[in-house]
Enzyme design. Structure first.
Site, short mmCIF file in Angstrom:
data_model
loop_
_atom_site.label_atom_id
_atom_site.label_comp_id
_atom_site.label_asym_id
_atom_site.label_seq_id
_atom_site.Cartn_x
_atom_site.Cartn_y
_atom_site.Cartn_z
N GLY A 56 17.18 19.56 45.79
CA GLY A 56 16.49 18.46 46.44
C GLY A 56 17.21 18.22 47.75
O GLY A 56 17.50 19.16 48.48
N GLU A 57 17.58 16.99 47.99
CA GLU A 57 18.35 16.66 49.20
C GLU A 57 19.65 16.01 48.72
O GLU A 57 19.62 14.92 48.15
CB GLU A 57 17.51 15.71 50.06
CG GLU A 57 17.90 15.69 51.50
CD GLU A 57 17.86 17.08 52.15
OE1 GLU A 57 16.88 17.82 51.94
OE2 GLU A 57 18.82 17.42 52.86
N SER A 58 20.76 16.69 48.95
CA SER A 58 22.02 16.20 48.39
C SER A 58 22.42 14.84 48.95
O SER A 58 23.02 14.03 48.22
CB SER A 58 23.14 17.21 48.60
OG SER A 58 23.27 17.54 49.96
N CYS A 85 21.64 24.27 43.93
CA CYS A 85 21.41 23.96 45.34
C CYS A 85 21.98 22.59 45.73
O CYS A 85 23.20 22.45 45.83
CB CYS A 85 19.93 24.11 45.66
SG CYS A 85 19.65 24.45 47.39
N ARG A 112 26.76 22.54 53.43
CA ARG A 112 25.31 22.38 53.26
C ARG A 112 24.58 23.29 54.24
O ARG A 112 25.10 23.60 55.30
CB ARG A 112 24.89 20.94 53.55
CG ARG A 112 25.45 19.90 52.62
CD ARG A 112 24.89 18.52 52.99
NE ARG A 112 23.45 18.49 52.82
CZ ARG A 112 22.62 17.90 53.67
NH1 ARG A 112 23.07 17.28 54.75
NH2 ARG A 112 21.32 17.91 53.44
N ILE A 141 16.76 28.23 49.16
CA ILE A 141 15.98 27.30 49.99
C ILE A 141 16.95 26.33 50.67
O ILE A 141 17.54 25.48 50.01
CB ILE A 141 14.96 26.51 49.14
CG1 ILE A 141 14.02 27.47 48.38
CG2 ILE A 141 14.14 25.57 50.02
CD1 ILE A 141 13.16 26.81 47.31
N ARG A 142 17.14 26.49 51.96
CA ARG A 142 18.12 25.69 52.72
C ARG A 142 19.41 25.58 51.90
O ARG A 142 19.94 24.50 51.64
CB ARG A 142 17.55 24.30 53.06
CG ARG A 142 16.40 24.39 54.07
CD ARG A 142 15.87 23.04 54.47
NE ARG A 142 15.36 22.29 53.34
CZ ARG A 142 15.92 21.20 52.83
NH1 ARG A 142 16.99 20.69 53.39
NH2 ARG A 142 15.39 20.61 51.81
N HIS A 177 17.88 29.00 43.14
CA HIS A 177 17.04 28.21 42.21
C HIS A 177 16.52 29.05 41.04
O HIS A 177 15.34 29.43 41.04
CB HIS A 177 15.84 27.64 42.96
CG HIS A 177 16.19 26.59 43.96
ND1 HIS A 177 16.28 25.25 43.65
CD2 HIS A 177 16.50 26.69 45.27
CE1 HIS A 177 16.61 24.56 44.72
NE2 HIS A 177 16.75 25.42 45.72
N GLU A 179 15.58 28.08 38.29
CA GLU A 179 14.51 27.32 37.60
C GLU A 179 13.13 27.61 38.20
O GLU A 179 12.12 27.27 37.61
CB GLU A 179 14.82 25.81 37.63
CG GLU A 179 14.62 25.10 38.95
CD GLU A 179 15.73 25.31 39.96
OE1 GLU A 179 16.66 26.10 39.69
OE2 GLU A 179 15.67 24.68 41.04
#
Ligand code: GLN
Length: 196
Positions: A56-58, A85, A112, A141-142, A177, A179
């Site tokens: 997500g967004e850490s 991630c 990051r 992903i990023r 990821h 998952e």
């Protein structure tokens, strides 16, 4: 008695983690009656044997962990943590972004968005040390990378110089990821390390 697994559900790809762990539990023969469920409260987390911290967004997940007073309950959680991630960023001892208040559960320094703009997202078949069955198709992903890891950390994979998969004690952190794909080898390995 089921293997109770919680997925931290503050932000990020929660349902994908629930599905992936349910598939892994079926493969390992722990499918029924093992619930995998979203957790938001300290009391929910305490009842689990494992916790997933999703991508997500850490910065956002970190802010919500602090706001909901979950930093200590997660840091002192007695089970294993499976972090992907943004989750990997949160597990570190040091992060390059002061907005993240890391949990310090895996002795590593994490950057990051380490692959920068040009390679924000990519897929790669990576070799995981000690994981049988051939290369693992990894979706980045990023993604972050660990730039260094302590002596107690088992490095499973690197991309270039960057560390992208680690284990320490009961915990596993991955900058990609698993998952999002159908390959549950890493979930199964994590469960096996916990004795399931
Ligand atoms: N770059 C994001 C962060 O640092 C992580 C991206 C992801 O989880 N897919 O929070």
């Amino acid at each position: 008695m089921g293997v109770r697994i919680g997925v931290l559900a503050l932000q990020g790809n929660v349902s994908e983690h629930i599905d992936a762990f349910e598939r892994a539990l079926e493969t390992t023969g722990h499918g029924t009656p093992s619930p995998v469920f979203p957790v938001k409260r300290a009391s929910d987390i305490a009842g689990c044997v494992a916790l997933a911290i999703p991508g997500g967004e850490s910065t956002t997940i970190s802010r919500l962990i602090e706001k909901n007073h979950l930093h200590e309950p997660i840091r002192t959680f007695s089970g294993g943590i499976f972090a992907t991630c943004a989750g990997m960023v949160l597990m570190a001892t040091q992060v390059d972004d002061p907005r993240v208040c890391p949990l310090g559960l895996i002795e590593m320094t994490v950057n990051r968005n380490a692959f920068g703009r040009q390679k924000e997202s990519f897929e790669s078949d990576i070799v995981l040390a000690g994981v049988g069955g051939g290369p693992f198709h990894a979706v980045f992903i990023r993604a972050p990378v660990a730039t260094s890891a302590g002596a107690g950390v088992h490095v499973l994979a690197r991309v270039g110089q960057g560390i992208v998969a680690v284990e320490q004690g009961k915990h596993m952190a991955l900058s990609f990821h698993p998952e999002l794909g159908s390959d549950t080898r890493l979930h199964e390995r994590f469960l096996k390390n916990l004795g399931f």
